[in-house]
Design an enzyme around this catalytic site. Structure first.
Site, PDB file in Angstrom:
ATOM      1  N   THR A 117     -63.150  55.901 108.392  1.00 36.33           N
ATOM      2  CA  THR A 117     -62.769  55.677 109.790  1.00 36.33           C
ATOM      3  C   THR A 117     -61.992  56.852 110.369  1.00 36.33           C
ATOM      4  O   THR A 117     -61.269  57.549 109.637  1.00 36.33           O
ATOM      5  CB  THR A 117     -61.894  54.411 109.877  1.00 36.33           C
ATOM      6  OG1 THR A 117     -61.290  54.339 111.167  1.00 36.33           O
ATOM      7  CG2 THR A 117     -60.759  54.439 108.851  1.00 36.33           C
ATOM      8  N   TYR A 141     -54.492  50.013 107.817  1.00 34.69           N
ATOM      9  CA  TYR A 141     -55.964  50.067 107.771  1.00 34.69           C
ATOM     10  C   TYR A 141     -56.432  51.488 107.452  1.00 34.69           C
ATOM     11  O   TYR A 141     -57.207  51.714 106.510  1.00 34.69           O
ATOM     12  CB  TYR A 141     -56.551  49.588 109.108  1.00 34.69           C
ATOM     13  CG  TYR A 141     -58.028  49.876 109.226  1.00 34.69           C
ATOM     14  CD1 TYR A 141     -58.929  49.281 108.355  1.00 34.69           C
ATOM     15  CD2 TYR A 141     -58.521  50.770 110.179  1.00 34.69           C
ATOM     16  CE1 TYR A 141     -60.292  49.560 108.441  1.00 34.69           C
ATOM     17  CE2 TYR A 141     -59.867  51.049 110.272  1.00 34.69           C
ATOM     18  CZ  TYR A 141     -60.749  50.445 109.402  1.00 34.69           C
ATOM     19  OH  TYR A 141     -62.080  50.741 109.475  1.00 34.69           O
TER      20      TYR A 141
END
Ligand code: UDP
Length: 331
Positions: A117, A141
């Site tokens: 990501t 995350y």
């Protein structure tokens, strides 16, 4: 015939990749715990319901299906939730990836494509990140994904694995033929939320922050159509099969749209005005996050087919209408 293992293949991005893999005749086995995925999204691929952290299960799947490459999507992906409950993210995203990698090493499976990501970059200077930009995640995350990336790079150095790490920017849109889409409940992503509002499932649409140092004051992101992102995975698989070297690549178009531009596109496509409510900034949001994405083109020969915001919105809105019709049928 060897199989491709797709973890999280019943989820939003994984299912679009499974669709392209099966369409070109690959044998695919999906492992998904169906916590956020949907059984019907895997199409004709085999589905094993279970957790990727379950080493006994994964060892059996790798062996029984003669897996020779893994595409690893299974993960939790909601940033604010990762801030509230970091161990959930380190457990599912990092520890389970570690267990999966251990099973791959034991089974001699050397090829892996990993869903990472843009959150690994945190808030890059100038809002643009290439693959050499320092990684400084600002939430659990992003850190949980960066830790998995690190394991892969270390395995690469140890000569145990060949990998392609794909760092996704903002993924949006759905299968243009409307067979699968983004069904995640309690969505927080801008385009999904905007389309839910456009079909009447939410009363309003919030803009989080109108005082950023951007031309219209709202946040700018690089939105990539999920079909183009899926194609990047197939190119990555081909690259590894051709003995290509391990790579870490940004996945985006290299240009972005502001929140207001996205909302304008949704209004254009749905044909009516949205009830937009301006709110303060959301904690942790960078003003701008754009990929420098030349490497993806150069290293994998990837070319986008859907770099068109209105097209992306049309596919997302069509899926939202489909979900609404389904929900009404059930009542
Ligand atoms: N955003 C917004 N309203 C929403 C959801 C998101 O204004 O309901 C903004 C958010 O502040 C950011 C952009 O839209 O500038 C993209 O946010 P999203 O949550 O879709 O993805 P992120 O970039 O946070 O991963």
């Amino acid at each position: 015939m060897k199989s491709i293992l797709v973890t999280g293949g019943a989820g939003y991005i994984g299912s679009h990749v499974v669709q392209q893999l099966t369409a070109r005749g690959e044998r695919v086995v999906v492992v998904d715990n169906l916590v956020s995925g949907f059984r019907e999204a895997v199409g004709s691929a085999g589905l094993v319901v279970g957790n990727v952290g379950d080493q006994a299960l994964m060892a059996r799947v790798l062996q029984e299906h003669q897996v020779d490459a893994v595409l690893h999507f299974a993960a939790h992906t909601v940033v604010p939730e990762s801030v509230r409950d970091p161990l959930k993210y380190y457990g599912n995203n990092t520890c389970n990836t570690r267990n999966l990698l251990a099973c791959c090493v034991d089974a001699g499976v050397r090829r892996i494509i990993f869903s990472s990501t843009a959150a690994v970059y945190g808030m890059p200077v100038g809002g643009i990140a290439d693959e050499q930009t320092p990684t400084q995640p600002i939430n659990p995350y992003g850190m949980s994904k960066l830790m998995s990336e690190t394991m892969l790079r270390d395995l690469g150095t140890a000569g145990a694995m060949d990998y392609v790490i794909l760092r996704y920017f903002n993924v949006a849109g759905c299968d243009p033929q409307g067979r699968i889409g983004q069904s995640t409940p309690n969505a927080t992503l801008l385009l999904k939320v905007a389309c839910e509002h456009a079909v009447g499932r939410r009363g309003q649409l919030f803009i989080f922050g109108t005082d950023y140092d951007t031309p219209d004051g709202t946040g700018i992101r690089d939105y990539i159509h999920v079909v183009d992102l899926a194609t990047a995975h197939l190119r990555a698989l081909d690259h590894l099969r051709n003995q290509g070297e391990s790579l870490t690549l940004n996945c985006g178009y290299g240009h972005g749209y502001s929140v207001r531009e996205v909302i304008d596109a949704v209004q254009r496509v749905c044909g009516h005005a949205l009830n937009v409510v301006e709110q303060p900034r959301r904690a942790g949001d960078p003003p701008m996050l754009i990929a420098r994405a030349d490497e993806l083109r150069q290293r994998l020969g990837w070319e986008p087919a859907h770099d068109d915001l209105d097209f992306t919105v049309r596919t997302a809105l069509a899926w939202e209408r489909h979900l609404l019709a389904q929900a009404m049928d059930q009542h």
